[in-house]
Each structure stands twice: as C-alpha cells, then as structure tokens.
Write a protein that holds these residues in place. Structure first.
Motif, PDB file in Angstrom:
ATOM      1  N   ASN A 173       2.272  -0.062   6.140  1.00 29.55           N
ATOM      2  CA  ASN A 173       1.575   0.861   5.258  1.00 29.55           C
ATOM      3  C   ASN A 173       2.236   2.242   5.232  1.00 29.55           C
ATOM      4  O   ASN A 173       2.075   2.999   4.277  1.00 29.55           O
ATOM      5  CB  ASN A 173       0.111   0.995   5.687  1.00 29.55           C
ATOM      6  N   ASP A 174       2.970   2.560   6.292  1.00 26.95           N
ATOM      7  CA  ASP A 174       3.651   3.847   6.353  1.00 26.95           C
ATOM      8  C   ASP A 174       4.726   3.973   5.278  1.00 26.95           C
ATOM      9  O   ASP A 174       5.171   5.086   4.974  1.00 26.95           O
ATOM     10  CB  ASP A 174       4.298   4.050   7.728  1.00 26.95           C
ATOM     11  N   ALA A 175       5.131   2.845   4.716  1.00 22.71           N
ATOM     12  CA  ALA A 175       6.170   2.886   3.674  1.00 22.71           C
ATOM     13  C   ALA A 175       5.633   3.406   2.343  1.00 22.71           C
ATOM     14  O   ALA A 175       6.404   3.813   1.473  1.00 22.71           O
ATOM     15  CB  ALA A 175       6.765   1.499   3.480  1.00 22.71           C
ATOM     16  N   LEU A 176       4.310   3.387   2.164  1.00 24.63           N
ATOM     17  CA  LEU A 176       3.727   3.862   0.914  1.00 24.63           C
ATOM     18  C   LEU A 176       3.883   5.378   0.791  1.00 24.63           C
ATOM     19  O   LEU A 176       3.604   6.122   1.724  1.00 24.63           O
ATOM     20  CB  LEU A 176       2.251   3.495   0.846  1.00 24.63           C
ATOM     21  N   ARG A 177       4.314   5.821  -0.375  1.00 23.76           N
ATOM     22  CA  ARG A 177       4.526   7.253  -0.610  1.00 23.76           C
ATOM     23  C   ARG A 177       4.028   7.618  -2.005  1.00 23.76           C
ATOM     24  O   ARG A 177       4.355   6.945  -2.982  1.00 23.76           O
ATOM     25  CB  ARG A 177       6.025   7.592  -0.496  1.00 23.76           C
ATOM     26  N   ALA A 223      -6.036  -0.660 -11.477  1.00 22.13           N
ATOM     27  CA  ALA A 223      -5.051  -1.606 -10.944  1.00 22.13           C
ATOM     28  C   ALA A 223      -5.707  -2.458  -9.875  1.00 22.13           C
ATOM     29  O   ALA A 223      -6.378  -1.936  -8.981  1.00 22.13           O
ATOM     30  CB  ALA A 223      -3.852  -0.859 -10.363  1.00 22.13           C
ATOM     31  N   GLY A 224      -5.536  -3.762  -9.963  1.00 18.80           N
ATOM     32  CA  GLY A 224      -6.059  -4.664  -8.942  1.00 18.80           C
ATOM     33  C   GLY A 224      -5.000  -4.971  -7.903  1.00 18.80           C
ATOM     34  O   GLY A 224      -3.822  -5.137  -8.236  1.00 18.80           O
ATOM     35  N   LEU A 225      -5.414  -5.040  -6.636  1.00 19.85           N
ATOM     36  CA  LEU A 225      -4.493  -5.390  -5.564  1.00 19.85           C
ATOM     37  C   LEU A 225      -4.714  -6.836  -5.143  1.00 19.85           C
ATOM     38  O   LEU A 225      -5.813  -7.375  -5.252  1.00 19.85           O
ATOM     39  CB  LEU A 225      -4.692  -4.467  -4.363  1.00 19.85           C
ATOM     40  N   ASN A 226      -3.640  -7.450  -4.643  1.00 18.27           N
ATOM     41  CA  ASN A 226      -3.666  -8.833  -4.207  1.00 18.27           C
ATOM     42  C   ASN A 226      -2.914  -8.967  -2.895  1.00 18.27           C
ATOM     43  O   ASN A 226      -2.074  -8.113  -2.575  1.00 18.27           O
ATOM     44  CB  ASN A 226      -2.996  -9.734  -5.264  1.00 18.27           C
ATOM     45  N   PRO A 227      -3.168 -10.020  -2.113  1.00 14.89           N
ATOM     46  CA  PRO A 227      -2.385 -10.233  -0.893  1.00 14.89           C
ATOM     47  C   PRO A 227      -0.885 -10.220  -1.160  1.00 14.89           C
ATOM     48  O   PRO A 227      -0.095  -9.847  -0.285  1.00 14.89           O
ATOM     49  CB  PRO A 227      -2.862 -11.613  -0.421  1.00 14.89           C
ATOM     50  N   MET A 228      -0.478 -10.608  -2.367  1.00 13.37           N
ATOM     51  CA  MET A 228       0.931 -10.576  -2.731  1.00 13.37           C
ATOM     52  C   MET A 228       1.506  -9.167  -2.593  1.00 13.37           C
ATOM     53  O   MET A 228       2.673  -8.992  -2.213  1.00 13.37           O
ATOM     54  CB  MET A 228       1.094 -11.076  -4.172  1.00 13.37           C
ATOM     55  N   ASP A 229       0.717  -8.151  -2.885  1.00  9.98           N
ATOM     56  CA  ASP A 229       1.200  -6.779  -2.779  1.00  9.98           C
ATOM     57  C   ASP A 229       1.500  -6.406  -1.331  1.00  9.98           C
ATOM     58  O   ASP A 229       2.491  -5.724  -1.041  1.00  9.98           O
ATOM     59  CB  ASP A 229       0.180  -5.814  -3.371  1.00  9.98           C
ATOM     60  N   VAL A 230       0.642  -6.840  -0.410  1.00 11.42           N
ATOM     61  CA  VAL A 230       0.885  -6.590   1.005  1.00 11.42           C
ATOM     62  C   VAL A 230       2.156  -7.304   1.445  1.00 11.42           C
ATOM     63  O   VAL A 230       2.992  -6.741   2.169  1.00 11.42           O
ATOM     64  CB  VAL A 230      -0.315  -7.047   1.846  1.00 11.42           C
ATOM     65  N   SER A 264      -5.967   8.317  -5.006  1.00 12.70           N
ATOM     66  CA  SER A 264      -5.502   8.988  -3.796  1.00 12.70           C
ATOM     67  C   SER A 264      -5.710   8.137  -2.548  1.00 12.70           C
ATOM     68  O   SER A 264      -5.220   8.486  -1.474  1.00 12.70           O
ATOM     69  CB  SER A 264      -6.229  10.329  -3.627  1.00 12.70           C
ATOM     70  N   GLN A 265      -6.430   7.016  -2.672  1.00 17.79           N
ATOM     71  CA  GLN A 265      -6.789   6.195  -1.516  1.00 17.79           C
ATOM     72  C   GLN A 265      -6.032   4.869  -1.457  1.00 17.79           C
ATOM     73  O   GLN A 265      -6.501   3.918  -0.825  1.00 17.79           O
ATOM     74  CB  GLN A 265      -8.295   5.903  -1.545  1.00 17.79           C
ATOM     75  N   VAL A 266      -4.872   4.794  -2.073  1.00 20.67           N
ATOM     76  CA  VAL A 266      -4.108   3.544  -2.087  1.00 20.67           C
ATOM     77  C   VAL A 266      -3.796   3.029  -0.679  1.00 20.67           C
ATOM     78  O   VAL A 266      -3.944   1.834  -0.405  1.00 20.67           O
ATOM     79  CB  VAL A 266      -2.832   3.700  -2.930  1.00 20.67           C
ATOM     80  N   PRO A 267      -3.377   3.874   0.276  1.00 22.47           N
ATOM     81  CA  PRO A 267      -3.150   3.341   1.631  1.00 22.47           C
ATOM     82  C   PRO A 267      -4.402   2.719   2.234  1.00 22.47           C
ATOM     83  O   PRO A 267      -4.333   1.679   2.907  1.00 22.47           O
ATOM     84  CB  PRO A 267      -2.703   4.583   2.420  1.00 22.47           C
ATOM     85  N   GLN A 268      -5.565   3.341   2.002  1.00 24.39           N
ATOM     86  CA  GLN A 268      -6.818   2.760   2.502  1.00 24.39           C
ATOM     87  C   GLN A 268      -7.105   1.421   1.837  1.00 24.39           C
ATOM     88  O   GLN A 268      -7.621   0.494   2.470  1.00 24.39           O
ATOM     89  CB  GLN A 268      -7.983   3.715   2.260  1.00 24.39           C
ATOM     90  N   ALA A 269      -6.778   1.302   0.562  1.00 31.96           N
ATOM     91  CA  ALA A 269      -6.973   0.036  -0.142  1.00 31.96           C
ATOM     92  C   ALA A 269      -6.100  -1.064   0.461  1.00 31.96           C
ATOM     93  O   ALA A 269      -6.551  -2.213   0.632  1.00 31.96           O
ATOM     94  CB  ALA A 269      -6.663   0.213  -1.631  1.00 31.96           C
ATOM     95  N   THR A 283      -9.988  -6.135  -4.600  1.00 29.33           N
ATOM     96  CA  THR A 283      -9.882  -4.714  -4.311  1.00 29.33           C
ATOM     97  C   THR A 283      -9.224  -4.043  -5.512  1.00 29.33           C
ATOM     98  O   THR A 283      -8.151  -4.473  -5.957  1.00 29.33           O
ATOM     99  CB  THR A 283      -9.026  -4.475  -3.054  1.00 29.33           C
ATOM    100  N   VAL A 284      -9.872  -3.010  -6.055  1.00 28.25           N
ATOM    101  CA  VAL A 284      -9.396  -2.364  -7.283  1.00 28.25           C
ATOM    102  C   VAL A 284      -9.201  -0.870  -7.045  1.00 28.25           C
ATOM    103  O   VAL A 284     -10.030  -0.218  -6.396  1.00 28.25           O
ATOM    104  CB  VAL A 284     -10.379  -2.588  -8.449  1.00 28.25           C
ATOM    105  N   VAL A 285      -8.106  -0.342  -7.580  1.00 22.79           N
ATOM    106  CA  VAL A 285      -7.820   1.093  -7.522  1.00 22.79           C
ATOM    107  C   VAL A 285      -8.020   1.676  -8.915  1.00 22.79           C
ATOM    108  O   VAL A 285      -7.443   1.192  -9.893  1.00 22.79           O
ATOM    109  CB  VAL A 285      -6.374   1.360  -7.054  1.00 22.79           C
ATOM    110  N   GLU A 286      -8.847   2.703  -9.006  1.00 26.65           N
ATOM    111  CA  GLU A 286      -9.076   3.395 -10.286  1.00 26.65           C
ATOM    112  C   GLU A 286      -8.010   4.460 -10.450  1.00 26.65           C
ATOM    113  O   GLU A 286      -8.005   5.466  -9.745  1.00 26.65           O
ATOM    114  CB  GLU A 286     -10.485   3.972 -10.311  1.00 26.65           C
ATOM    115  N   ILE A 287      -7.110   4.242 -11.403  1.00 24.82           N
ATOM    116  CA  ILE A 287      -5.974   5.133 -11.598  1.00 24.82           C
ATOM    117  C   ILE A 287      -6.351   6.334 -12.465  1.00 24.82           C
ATOM    118  O   ILE A 287      -6.036   7.474 -12.162  1.00 24.82           O
ATOM    119  CB  ILE A 287      -4.788   4.383 -12.251  1.00 24.82           C
TER     120      ILE A 287
END
Length: 401
Positions: A51-55, A78-85, A370-375, A388-392
């Motif tokens: 997760n530290d790679a996220l910027r 934007a929806g997140l999926n295990p594929m993103d991890v 602003s909470q993408v790392p938490q997501a 899990t969804v991120v509101e952009i």
C-alpha cells in the motif's frame, strides 16, 4: 471570454473545441482551467509493492484520444476489485506490459506511473470521430481492461465498445460496483458456460465463494434467469446471500465443505471463485455425461507468464489446461477456465436487468477520493460482502480533491 482547448489526436490532427458552454444538470463537468486539460488528480503507483506504493498526484497526465473509436470519461465513481490489489503487487506485470507494448518498443517500466481501478461510472466528456453510439454528457459505466490506465483518476480514456449507458435507476456510486464483476461473471457463465436467459430455467448452479463481488452478481443474474442456485459462504453471510436470491447456502467454516455438498443433487454448472483445493473434489459434484461444466476464475495463467516469460508461460498454461480438460472429459464433465472480458454490449444487457429490478448494486463500503489507501486496506482484509467504491467526483466545478 470564451475558453478553447486543443485536443491532439493520432496523426498530428488538432481540434480546437470550445468547452465553455458544456453543461450537465446545470453544472460544469470539468474544470475550465488550462492546467486541468493537461494534468489531472489521480492515485498512481511508481513501482509494484504494498500500500505504501500508492501516491496521490495532481499532475497525472490527462488522457488523450489516440484512436477515433475512443471516448474520454469524467470519473464520478470507481469500483475496486481484488485484481487491483494483485496488480499493485505486480501480478500479471509481464503479460500486461506486453499487451500495452506488443512490439516491445518502450523501455522496461514504461507503464509507470500506473493508475489502478477497473470499474468506472461517469459522464462522457469527449468522443472520437468514429463514435456514433455515444454523445458528450452521456452517463456511462464500464469495466476497464487491466492493461489500460484505471479509474482512480478524474478522467479515463476507453474504447467505445467497452462502454455502456449507465442504468438510470442507479447512482454513479452504485453503478461503479457492477461492471467488472458483471463482465467477469458474464464471460464465465455466458461465453464459457453457455448459459442464457433462454436455457437457464431449473438448472442447478453451484457458486463457490458467493458473497464477494462476482458471486453476488452471479446469484442475481442466475436467479433472474430461473436457475436454482446453491452458494458456499460463511455463516455470517448466509442471510446476505439469501437476500440476493440464493436457494441453498452451505457454510464452509463449519467443516469440510465438500461433505454437505456431496449429499445434494448434482449440479449442471459450478462457478469457482475460491480456487486452491476445490478442484480436487468439486468436479465430482457435477452431473456426468450431461454437458455439465466446472468453470474456475482462479487460474495460473498470468502467474505462469510472470514466472516463465511469455512464450514458456503460454506453453505451460496450454499444457495445464489441456491436461485437466482431457482428464475430466473422460469422467463425463467439462473443465474450463473463466476470464474477465470487457464488453459494452454485455453491459447493455445487464443495464436492462438492473433497470428492470432484477439486479441491484451491492456496495459494502464507500470511500472518498482522499481515502484510496484506506479503501485498499479494507479490500485486502478479504471476506467481502459486495464492492468497495471510491467516490471521485460529484460533478463539481474544479479539479480539487
């Protein structure tokens, strides 16, 4: 004063377009700042890792239409999926890099900075010259192929055949929970499994791992088509999956899950979202010599490419799937691998089912941009009950976070 911006297309053609009057629901869809027409806010990775790679950056490159069948979409959710991890950690890097650069012209690492996020719901900002099915300001949703820049950004560019009009009955946040899992399930069940609304009635389907994104969508689609659906999940998720329409639920934490499953009538199709040891016993649950299929979404395809290289990895993959297919065909059942496949036409059909009330969005938790790392942290914990969804963006006037 009218503001005009230049959009550069492949071949050196420059179009000067006046965006000053473009409106949607009486609000501007994007900033009128020239800075925002060359750069945009996005979450990126500059290397594969944790997760530290996220910027976060406000200077990600603004997407450009390079082909006449492409569209630029302003991302609302934007929806997140295990594929993103998995992709954040480098999963599939060799194959996806080759897909991005098939002639191997670019240097190693040219995919960075990489934007993750496979689901998008938003509004079309600009259409390529050959796009006829969409217009600027159309509300759309899409599943983004993993070799393309993702949706954790203010804008994304997609092929028009990957995009579909968003269901009118859903908000953008709800809509962003569906495309990737829907097209994955559709590819596995329809394209590979041969199921449809015309032949699904009373078929017995087993979904291994039914409370996640793909499982929750598959339950609803199969029930809308008249199938009998059995699901494995934890006891805590039983009420949840029954609420989606599951006919029978087996708790896989209560002991060896294969034991209660073997007491049931055999199945016409099994969709495996779990992998691991399931292949050892799951194929024995199928009706032999009846065309029954076992379809697993957990395959070694990309791992083989990463570990062995493209050529050797493809050879190993072909040998593995052929061996398993022939072995199980001798037992009277069909063994198949299922894969995600982007498809606007599939999303068109899914949209009709959503607007008809046959499928609902299952959003487990939403996060701010602003909470993408938490997501991502939430996603890594597993045992999801939906998406899990991120509101952009909510269609505001600026490019601020």
């Amino acid at each position: 004063m009218q503001r005009k911006y230049a959009l550069h297309y492949l071949g050196g053609i420059t179009l000067h377009i006046d965006f000053s009057n473009l409106a949607f629901k009486s609000r501007r869809l994007f900033s009128s700042s020239s800075r925002c027409m060359t750069v945009m806010p996005a979450w990126v990775i500059d290397k594969y890792g944790s997760n530290d790679a996220l910027r976060f950056t406000k200077n990600a490159s603004f997407p450009v239409i390079n082909y006449p069948n492409e569209v630029i979409v302003k991302v609302f959710a934007a929806g997140l999926n295990p594929m993103d991890v998995s992709m954040r950690g480098g999963y599939g890097a060799a194959t996806l890099s080759r897909k991005r650069d098939p002639l191997n012209i670019k240097q190693s690492g040219s995919e960075f900075p990489l934007i993750l996020g496979r689901d998008v719901s938003g509004v079309i900002m600009e259409c390529g010259l050959d796009v006829k099915y969409f217009r600027e300001s159309d509300e759309v949703w899409a599943a983004i192929p993993p070799w393309k820049q993702g949706s954790l950004a203010e804008f994304v560019v997609l092929s028009a055949n990957e995009v579909s009009h968003k269901p009118r009955s859903l908000t953008h946040t709800e809509a962003a929970a569906i495309p990737y899992v829907a097209t994955t399930a559709w590819s596995a069940l329809v394209n590979t499994g041969g199921l449809s609304k015309d032949n699904c009635t009373k078929k017995r389907i087993l979904i291994l791992g039914g409370s996640g994104g793909v499982g929750t969508f598959a339950i609803q689609m199969l029930k809308a088509w008249g199938a009998h659906v059995t699901v494995t999940c934890t006891q805590n998720a039983e009420h949840f999956v029954r609420g989606l329409g599951a006919d029978h639920v087996v708790d896989y934490t209560a002991g060896p899950v294969e034991e209660p499953l073997t007491t049931l009538e055999k199945f016409d199709l099994i969709l495996d979202n779990v992998g691991g040891d399931t292949e050892r016993w799951a194929l024995t649950l199928l009706k032999p010599w009846s065309g029954a299929k076992y379809i697993t979404l957990i395959t070694p395809f990309l791992q083989n490419m990463d570990r062995l290289g493209i050529a050797d990895g493809m050879m190993q993959t072909a040998a593995t799937v052929a061996t398993k297919a022939l072995k199980n065909l001798a037992r009277g059942v069909h063994y198949r691998w299922g894969f995600f496949a982007p498809s606007g036409p599939a999303l068109d059909e899914i949209r009709e089912m959503v607007d008809a009330g046959q499928i609902r969005a299952v959003v487990e938790e939403t996060f701010k941009f602003s909470q993408v790392p938490q997501a991502f942290n939430k996603l890594e914990k597993g045992h999801a009950r939906g998406k899990t969804v991120v509101e952009i963006s909510k269609g505001g006037d600026d490019c601020a976070l």
